[in-house]
Design a protein around this motif. Sequence first.
Motif, mmCIF file in Angstrom:
data_model
loop_
_atom_site.group_PDB
_atom_site.id
_atom_site.type_symbol
_atom_site.label_atom_id
_atom_site.label_comp_id
_atom_site.label_asym_id
_atom_site.label_seq_id
_atom_site.Cartn_x
_atom_site.Cartn_y
_atom_site.Cartn_z
ATOM 1 N N ALA A 157 -41.913 -53.943 -34.373
ATOM 2 C CA ALA A 157 -40.632 -54.593 -34.090
ATOM 3 C C ALA A 157 -40.829 -55.703 -33.067
ATOM 4 O O ALA A 157 -40.473 -55.588 -31.893
ATOM 5 N N MET A 158 -41.442 -56.793 -33.536
ATOM 6 C CA MET A 158 -41.646 -57.992 -32.727
ATOM 7 C C MET A 158 -41.352 -59.190 -33.620
ATOM 8 O O MET A 158 -41.757 -59.214 -34.794
ATOM 9 N N VAL A 159 -40.669 -60.192 -33.087
ATOM 10 C CA VAL A 159 -40.202 -61.283 -33.928
ATOM 11 C C VAL A 159 -41.353 -62.017 -34.610
ATOM 12 O O VAL A 159 -41.260 -62.391 -35.791
ATOM 13 N N HIS A 160 -42.460 -62.212 -33.908
ATOM 14 C CA HIS A 160 -43.564 -62.947 -34.533
ATOM 15 C C HIS A 160 -44.222 -62.129 -35.640
ATOM 16 O O HIS A 160 -44.751 -62.702 -36.602
ATOM 17 N N VAL A 161 -44.191 -60.801 -35.526
ATOM 18 C CA VAL A 161 -44.739 -59.953 -36.588
ATOM 19 C C VAL A 161 -43.884 -60.087 -37.845
ATOM 20 O O VAL A 161 -44.414 -60.170 -38.969
ATOM 21 N N LEU A 162 -42.557 -60.125 -37.670
ATOM 22 C CA LEU A 162 -41.671 -60.323 -38.831
ATOM 23 C C LEU A 162 -41.970 -61.659 -39.502
ATOM 24 O O LEU A 162 -42.039 -61.748 -40.742
ATOM 25 N N LEU A 163 -42.150 -62.708 -38.709
ATOM 26 C CA LEU A 163 -42.461 -64.026 -39.268
ATOM 27 C C LEU A 163 -43.783 -64.005 -40.024
ATOM 28 O O LEU A 163 -43.875 -64.509 -41.158
ATOM 29 N N GLU A 164 -44.805 -63.427 -39.418
ATOM 30 C CA GLU A 164 -46.123 -63.429 -40.057
ATOM 31 C C GLU A 164 -46.111 -62.640 -41.358
ATOM 32 O O GLU A 164 -46.748 -63.060 -42.344
ATOM 33 N N ARG A 165 -45.393 -61.540 -41.391
ATOM 34 C CA ARG A 165 -45.320 -60.746 -42.624
ATOM 35 C C ARG A 165 -44.617 -61.509 -43.732
ATOM 36 O O ARG A 165 -45.080 -61.536 -44.876
ATOM 37 N N ARG A 166 -43.496 -62.113 -43.409
ATOM 38 C CA ARG A 166 -42.761 -62.863 -44.438
ATOM 39 C C ARG A 166 -43.547 -64.084 -44.887
ATOM 40 O O ARG A 166 -43.537 -64.450 -46.065
ATOM 41 N N ALA A 167 -44.242 -64.731 -43.943
ATOM 42 C CA ALA A 167 -45.041 -65.902 -44.301
ATOM 43 C C ALA A 167 -46.194 -65.517 -45.228
ATOM 44 O O ALA A 167 -46.568 -66.271 -46.133
ATOM 45 N N ALA A 168 -46.769 -64.337 -45.016
ATOM 46 C CA ALA A 168 -47.857 -63.868 -45.884
ATOM 47 C C ALA A 168 -47.342 -63.498 -47.266
ATOM 48 O O ALA A 168 -48.038 -63.716 -48.270
ATOM 49 N N GLU A 169 -46.123 -62.951 -47.325
ATOM 50 C CA GLU A 169 -45.563 -62.514 -48.608
ATOM 51 C C GLU A 169 -45.057 -63.683 -49.447
ATOM 52 O O GLU A 169 -45.338 -63.774 -50.646
ATOM 53 N N THR A 170 -44.299 -64.589 -48.822
ATOM 54 C CA THR A 170 -43.681 -65.707 -49.558
ATOM 55 C C THR A 170 -43.800 -66.985 -48.744
ATOM 56 O O THR A 170 -42.803 -67.483 -48.205
ATOM 57 N N PRO A 171 -44.998 -67.550 -48.645
ATOM 58 C CA PRO A 171 -45.198 -68.720 -47.780
ATOM 59 C C PRO A 171 -44.371 -69.938 -48.178
ATOM 60 O O PRO A 171 -44.026 -70.759 -47.315
ATOM 61 N N GLU A 172 -44.035 -70.083 -49.450
ATOM 62 C CA GLU A 172 -43.289 -71.255 -49.919
ATOM 63 C C GLU A 172 -41.779 -71.085 -49.801
ATOM 64 O O GLU A 172 -41.026 -72.037 -50.033
ATOM 65 N N ALA A 173 -41.325 -69.889 -49.440
ATOM 66 C CA ALA A 173 -39.877 -69.641 -49.322
ATOM 67 C C ALA A 173 -39.318 -70.347 -48.096
ATOM 68 O O ALA A 173 -39.992 -70.492 -47.076
ATOM 69 N N THR A 174 -38.073 -70.780 -48.203
ATOM 70 C CA THR A 174 -37.422 -71.463 -47.087
ATOM 71 C C THR A 174 -37.066 -70.465 -45.996
ATOM 72 O O THR A 174 -36.455 -69.438 -46.247
#
Length: 572
Positions: free
Chosen positions: A12-29
């Motif tokens: 539960a850390m904001v940068h971890v949420l960002l990194e996970r979503r970026a790894a899953e769907t890097p092209e998503a807005t």
Amino acid sequence: MEYLNGIAPADAMVHVLLERRAAETPEATFFSFGDGVHTLGDFNAASNRLARNLETFGITTGTHVAVLMETSVDYLCLWLALSKLGAVEIPINTAFRGDLLKHVLATCEATVCILDDKFTDVFRAVYPEGAPFELVFCRSGDAVAPAGVFRDFRSLLDPADDSDLRKPLQHDAIASIIFTSGTTGPSKGVMLSHHYLCAYGLMYAEINGLQDDDVILNFLPFFHIAAKFLTIATLACGGRMRLQPRLSISTFWDEVRAHRVTNFVGVGGICNMLISRPENPDDANSTIRTIYAVPDPADIHREIERRFGCKLTTVYGSTEVGLPLFRGVHDAYRPGSCGRISPYCDVQIVDQNDQPLGVGETGEIVVRPKRPFLIGSGYVSMPDRTISAWRNLWLHSGDRGHFDADGWYYFDDRATDSIRRRGENISSFEVELLVAKHPAVAEAVAVATPSEVGEDEVWVLVLLRENHTLLPEDLLRHCSLHMPYFMIPRFIDIVDDLPRTSTAKVEKYKIRATGRSACTWDREAAGWTVTRHGVFPPGSWDASRAGDVPVPLGGAPARATDQGDIYRQHTC
């Protein structure tokens, strides 16, 4: 253990949420700002580069970094970069100046400051040479060579490795310090752990039922927790965010339709402003699903849901206590109530001896979490205030409320001496301190008085020094030099005496009960205008020239017309 949208506590850390979503769907807005659209992958890479460049200057885990910046892509990127490093981000209200700014910067224990160029003069007025800060980064487009401790922010944007840092950070470490109203004393910096800050956003997503097709409108300043928890909620639900530097009531629905916004925070008087505009047949023809209304205006609640075809949610909460009471998107409506107890918290109503009260009895609202790190971690540099607030194993809110036989809770009033204006908590202590700096003032008393658009206005009563005179207009000018524009009093009384106890303490409750008189000076009735640019005498305000508009205060302006920008950088 997983909870709060399936996120494990250690993650539960904001940068971890960002990194996970970026790894899953890097092209998503991830979000849009102005005409720019920022994908998860590109934004994560940019924040990694910024983090690595910050690290070359010695900014690392535990470094306290004060930030005096308006909403921008750079600021959002900076916040995530500091989180990746484990540095402590300390966002400063951009309206602070003088003694208030010095108090916050001295209290927060920062060694580094990063600021927009427009605030350089404000900062230098407090710290001419930049000391005691080790580094001060100025964000400017000018090619001015920095001197002394001052550096050019652009050096932090140089090319660097854009892979995730993967620093071994602890979720219980302090991620941010957010200053909130000091009520009976100076403003206090609430220490927020990575986990608590992240959980705030996760709970917001749960309360509003956010999903991956939601678009969250975020016009709130990042020195308040709301802008941060909206960003975190966006990452948690997998949706998108429309980021704005401010809210414009006149163009609000155009913005909603253009970006297909589904959720926003209706803080302060925003709901009243929206409903006060002439009804349009297309009002319900929008993408809005939920409005997080704080407070939820009982007199217009049903009209808002009918007219705009949406659902209102609400909470009781604060920077310190989180969101312990709420009414979510799937809950029934109970007029006037701020909701029921969250599954993540215990809540009690207690008397002056911390003994629990029963149904219908009014007392102080106290909170404690059922799981670790779901409330604030104390006040920075104020151990005595921390012990006082977190006494007897409960966090004392300083607010008064009651509950009914069905378990619905109601906010009654503030036990502490604060003023709530346009979503901003204002310390009456600080107003009084700054008003009393005027050489003609012997004593100043600041109290809340009802506003026509909801919440409060600032009302000041002053006793003068012997053989001194003072006009309200002159005191208004004085206030404009010493306090943020949202704190400047609307009502002024110059009095000969004040109600007092036998020990000479001012009885503010009597002042509030008696209310203003016909002799109370009202700056609006007198034609004065207050904006972020300053205080303007009658007839001198030119909105088209200044590029801004006055905050809509009182009377007819409660019906928000085409005045353009309403909420600047001071809304919670």
